[in-house]
Write a protein that holds these residues in place. Structure first.
Motif, PDB file in Angstrom:
ATOM      1  N   ILE A 197       0.861  -1.181   0.000  1.00 58.68           N
ATOM      2  CA  ILE A 197       0.000   0.000   0.000  1.00 58.68           C
ATOM      3  C   ILE A 197       0.899   1.232   0.000  1.00 58.68           C
ATOM      4  N   ASP A 198       0.831   1.975  -1.078  1.00 58.63           N
ATOM      5  CA  ASP A 198       1.569   3.228  -1.200  1.00 58.63           C
ATOM      6  C   ASP A 198       0.604   4.337  -0.779  1.00 58.63           C
ATOM      7  N   CYS A 199       0.900   4.958   0.357  1.00 60.79           N
ATOM      8  CA  CYS A 199      -0.046   5.889   0.972  1.00 60.79           C
ATOM      9  C   CYS A 199       0.606   7.237   1.234  1.00 60.79           C
ATOM     10  N   PHE A 200      -0.138   8.312   0.976  1.00 65.55           N
ATOM     11  CA  PHE A 200       0.341   9.646   1.304  1.00 65.55           C
ATOM     12  C   PHE A 200       0.161   9.864   2.801  1.00 65.55           C
ATOM     13  N   VAL A 201       1.282  10.116   3.495  1.00 64.08           N
ATOM     14  CA  VAL A 201       1.242  10.345   4.942  1.00 64.08           C
ATOM     15  C   VAL A 201       1.837  11.708   5.269  1.00 64.08           C
ATOM     16  N   LEU A 202       1.404  12.271   6.371  1.00 60.90           N
ATOM     17  CA  LEU A 202       1.840  13.611   6.766  1.00 60.90           C
ATOM     18  C   LEU A 202       3.137  13.621   7.565  1.00 60.90           C
ATOM     19  N   ASP A 203       3.322  12.570   8.404  1.00 58.13           N
ATOM     20  CA  ASP A 203       4.503  12.563   9.267  1.00 58.13           C
ATOM     21  C   ASP A 203       4.758  11.166   9.822  1.00 58.13           C
ATOM     22  N   ALA A 204       5.860  11.038  10.573  1.00 58.70           N
ATOM     23  CA  ALA A 204       6.237   9.750  11.158  1.00 58.70           C
ATOM     24  C   ALA A 204       5.175   9.243  12.126  1.00 58.70           C
ATOM     25  N   ASP A 205       4.532  10.144  12.848  1.00 57.52           N
ATOM     26  CA  ASP A 205       3.486   9.730  13.789  1.00 57.52           C
ATOM     27  C   ASP A 205       2.337   9.035  13.071  1.00 57.52           C
ATOM     28  N   GLN A 206       1.984   9.509  11.885  1.00 54.70           N
ATOM     29  CA  GLN A 206       0.912   8.878  11.134  1.00 54.70           C
ATOM     30  C   GLN A 206       1.330   7.484  10.661  1.00 54.70           C
ATOM     31  N   VAL A 207       2.581   7.322  10.238  1.00 48.04           N
ATOM     32  CA  VAL A 207       3.087   6.009   9.833  1.00 48.04           C
ATOM     33  C   VAL A 207       2.990   5.043  11.005  1.00 48.04           C
ATOM     34  N   ILE A 208       3.432   5.472  12.169  1.00 46.98           N
ATOM     35  CA  ILE A 208       3.408   4.621  13.354  1.00 46.98           C
ATOM     36  C   ILE A 208       1.976   4.291  13.761  1.00 46.98           C
ATOM     37  N   SER A 209       1.090   5.243  13.676  1.00 44.29           N
ATOM     38  CA  SER A 209      -0.316   5.010  13.992  1.00 44.29           C
ATOM     39  C   SER A 209      -0.904   3.920  13.095  1.00 44.29           C
ATOM     40  N   ILE A 210      -0.576   3.978  11.818  1.00 44.94           N
ATOM     41  CA  ILE A 210      -1.069   2.968  10.875  1.00 44.94           C
ATOM     42  C   ILE A 210      -0.496   1.600  11.235  1.00 44.94           C
ATOM     43  N   TYR A 211       0.814   1.531  11.493  1.00 41.96           N
ATOM     44  CA  TYR A 211       1.417   0.249  11.872  1.00 41.96           C
ATOM     45  C   TYR A 211       0.773  -0.320  13.136  1.00 41.96           C
ATOM     46  N   LYS A 212       0.503   0.529  14.117  1.00 39.06           N
ATOM     47  CA  LYS A 212      -0.113   0.058  15.359  1.00 39.06           C
ATOM     48  C   LYS A 212      -1.505  -0.509  15.109  1.00 39.06           C
ATOM     49  N   LYS A 213      -2.281   0.147  14.250  1.00 39.89           N
ATOM     50  CA  LYS A 213      -3.630  -0.340  13.945  1.00 39.89           C
ATOM     51  C   LYS A 213      -3.572  -1.668  13.199  1.00 39.89           C
ATOM     52  N   VAL A 214      -2.663  -1.788  12.247  1.00 35.67           N
ATOM     53  CA  VAL A 214      -2.538  -3.043  11.496  1.00 35.67           C
ATOM     54  C   VAL A 214      -2.026  -4.154  12.418  1.00 35.67           C
ATOM     55  N   ALA A 215      -1.175  -3.819  13.373  1.00 34.30           N
ATOM     56  CA  ALA A 215      -0.640  -4.812  14.312  1.00 34.30           C
ATOM     57  C   ALA A 215      -1.736  -5.480  15.137  1.00 34.30           C
TER      58      ALA A 215
END
Length: 101
Positions: free
Chosen positions: A75-93
Motif C-alpha cells: 500500500i503506497d499511501c500519502f502520509v503527513l509525518d512519522a506519527d501517522q506512519v506509526i499510527s497505521i502500523y499500530k492499527k494493522v498490528a
C-alpha cells in the motif's frame, strides 16, 4: 517490526520510539510511504487492513504466493509525518495473522 522479534527492544514503546527517529531521519514528510504486509490469502484479512487506510489517499497492489497460501499486500499511501506512519502500523498490528515488513 523485526527488531521486536529479534529482541533488540525491550518493549513495543522502545521500538516505536526508535522507528520514529529512523523515519524522521530518512524521510521528508509529507510524502508517499510504502507499507508492506503478508497475510494468509483471506479476503477478510485484506479488507481489515484496507479499513485502516479508510479516508487516506493510497494505491494498493496484491500478489499471491506461488502456492496461493499467502498474499503480499503493498500500500503506497500519502502520509503527513512519522506519527501517522506509526499510527497505521499500530492499527494493522492489532489484526491477527498479519506480518509487517
Amino acid at each position: 517490526m523485526a527488531d521486536i522479534i529479534e529482541n533488540k527492544h525491550n518493549n513495543p514503546e522502545d521500538f516505536y520510539r526508535s522507528l520514529k527517529e529512523k523515519l524522521e531521519e530518512q524521510h521528508n514528510f509529507p510524502e508517499e510511504y510504502l507499507f508492506k504486509f503478508i497475510v494468509t490469502s483471506d479476503s477478510e484479512k485484506i479488507t481489515e487492513i484496507l479499513r485502516v487506510f479508510d479516508n487516506l489517499k493510497y494505491t494498493l497492489s496484491n500478489k499471491e504466493s506461488s502456492t496461493g497460501k499467502y498474499t503480499s499486500v503493498s500500500i503506497d499511501c500519502f502520509v503527513l509525518d512519522a506519527d501517522q506512519v506509526i499510527s497505521i502500523y499500530k492499527k494493522v498490528a492489532e489484526i491477527e495473522g498479519v506480518m509487517m515488513l
